[in-house]
Enzyme design. Structure first.
Site, PDB file in Angstrom:
ATOM      1  N   GLY A   1       0.834  -1.192   0.000  1.00 32.27           N
ATOM      2  CA  GLY A   1       0.000   0.000   0.000  1.00 32.27           C
ATOM      3  C   GLY A   1       0.862   1.233   0.000  1.00 32.27           C
ATOM      4  O   GLY A   1       2.038   1.195  -0.355  1.00 32.27           O
TER       5      GLY A   1
ATOM      6  N   VAL B   1       3.333  -5.855   2.636  1.00 30.36           N
ATOM      7  CA  VAL B   1       2.882  -6.866   3.581  1.00 30.36           C
ATOM      8  C   VAL B   1       3.401  -8.235   3.153  1.00 30.36           C
ATOM      9  O   VAL B   1       3.312  -8.601   1.975  1.00 30.36           O
ATOM     10  CB  VAL B   1       1.338  -6.896   3.674  1.00 30.36           C
ATOM     11  CG1 VAL B   1       0.878  -7.931   4.698  1.00 30.36           C
ATOM     12  CG2 VAL B   1       0.806  -5.509   4.042  1.00 30.36           C
TER      13      VAL B   1
ATOM     14  N   ASP C   1     -10.055   6.379   6.667  1.00 31.53           N
ATOM     15  CA  ASP C   1      -9.688   5.822   5.349  1.00 31.53           C
ATOM     16  C   ASP C   1     -10.441   4.517   5.094  1.00 31.53           C
ATOM     17  O   ASP C   1      -9.842   3.488   4.773  1.00 31.53           O
ATOM     18  CB  ASP C   1      -8.178   5.591   5.282  1.00 31.53           C
ATOM     19  CG  ASP C   1      -7.663   5.486   3.837  1.00 31.53           C
ATOM     20  OD1 ASP C   1      -8.393   5.931   2.929  1.00 31.53           O
ATOM     21  OD2 ASP C   1      -6.557   4.972   3.627  1.00 31.53           O
TER      22      ASP C   1
END
Length: 288
Positions: free
Chosen positions: A96, A101, A211
């Protein structure tokens, strides 16, 4: 025959004459004044450096104290331990705006997802916000923070593993084998609503996520939805009706309320409404 030269009566001659050097005493005063000014600037520069270093050390100490004293704090890992857990960054799950990740496995066999935050400044704020908001709270519809690492420039967050990934991969595709039926869609948006309700009404302080979008909704093996990524979140006291903050989030999910920079937790009503429409329609609200 003689040649007579006519001379210009207006002809001028300029002679450059060197002026007398300044007295020795005046030169000494100039040198002395310049030296004092140089030393003053040097000491001022050194003083500023010492102050900045002291401020940085105090901030680091405060951060360490905070991370060690948050109630019900999650496990703290060393960077070397996490390198072994994620097999030296070999199994990437995705990425992101703030990092990548990786999939990993704890010593007890439990699968985890490890988020490696890259950079400085905003990354540090994101890391502390994440630990501060979900490090000490637990809910069925919030992704659980298992642990973290804060070692030198390395900042990593360890989450529970969500086998079905993020919601967007199940919505915005053309693969009929990944099509969600209406029961699953209904369950997902109810799970999101429960998670947001908990953040707004049941925590000691209201947590405004800021968000909400399909990329920040993860699905477990049973397609239960959990809200994740609290790096932009804001804590608000229950007696506060509004909070002033800088604009943050993903533009296509943001409400016009942001134009005033004075927001409430109701900014999520707008974001959640857009996500709900995307779940129902299976299309992005904005596609370039």
């Amino acid at each position: 025959m003689s040649i007579v030269e006519e001379k210009d009566p207006f002809f001028k001659v300029y002679i450059k004459v060197q002026s007398d050097p300044p007295p020795q005493k005046h030169q000494f005063e100039i040198i002395l004044g310049s030296s004092i000014a140089s030393f003053f600037v040097l000491f001022l520069f050194i003083g500023i450096l010492i102050f900045l270093f002291w401020k940085k050390e105090n901030a680091a100490d405060a951060e360490e104290y905070y991370l060690d004293h948050v109630p019900r704090m999650t496990t703290r890992y060393s960077y070397g331990d996490l390198q072994a857990i994620i097999e030296n960054f070999n199994k990437e799950l995705g990425g992101g705006g703030f990092g990548i990740v990786f999939e990993g496995t704890l010593t007890n066999g439990t699968k985890v997802a490890v988020k490696c935050l890259d950079g400085y400044g905003q990354i540090k704020k994101s890391f502390l916000a994440e630990v501060k908001t979900i490090g000490s709270i637990h809910h069925l519809n919030l992704v659980r923070l298992v642990g973290f690492c804060d070692e030198k420039s390395h900042r990593l967050l360890v989450y529970e593993y969500m086998s079905n990934g993020s919601l967007d991969r199940w919505l915005f595709h053309k693969n009929p084998k990944m099509l969600l039926d209406w029961q699953h869609r209904k369950k997902i948006f109810l799970d999101i609503a429960r998670g947001l309700t908990y953040l707004h009404e049941e925590c000691r302080q209201k947590i405004v996520h800021l968000d909400i979008k399909p990329q920040n909704i993860l699905l477990d093996k049973n397609f239960s939805a959990k809200v994740c990524d609290f790096g932009l979140s804001k804590l608000v006291d229950h007696n506060q009706s509004k909070v002033v903050t800088n604009m943050r989030g993903t533009p296509s999910y943001m409400t016009l309320e942001w134009l005033s920079s004075v927001i409430t937790e109701k900014v999520h009503v707008h974001s959640f409404g857009i996500v709900l429409l995307e779940i129902l329609c299976g299309r992005r609200n904005f596609d370039s």
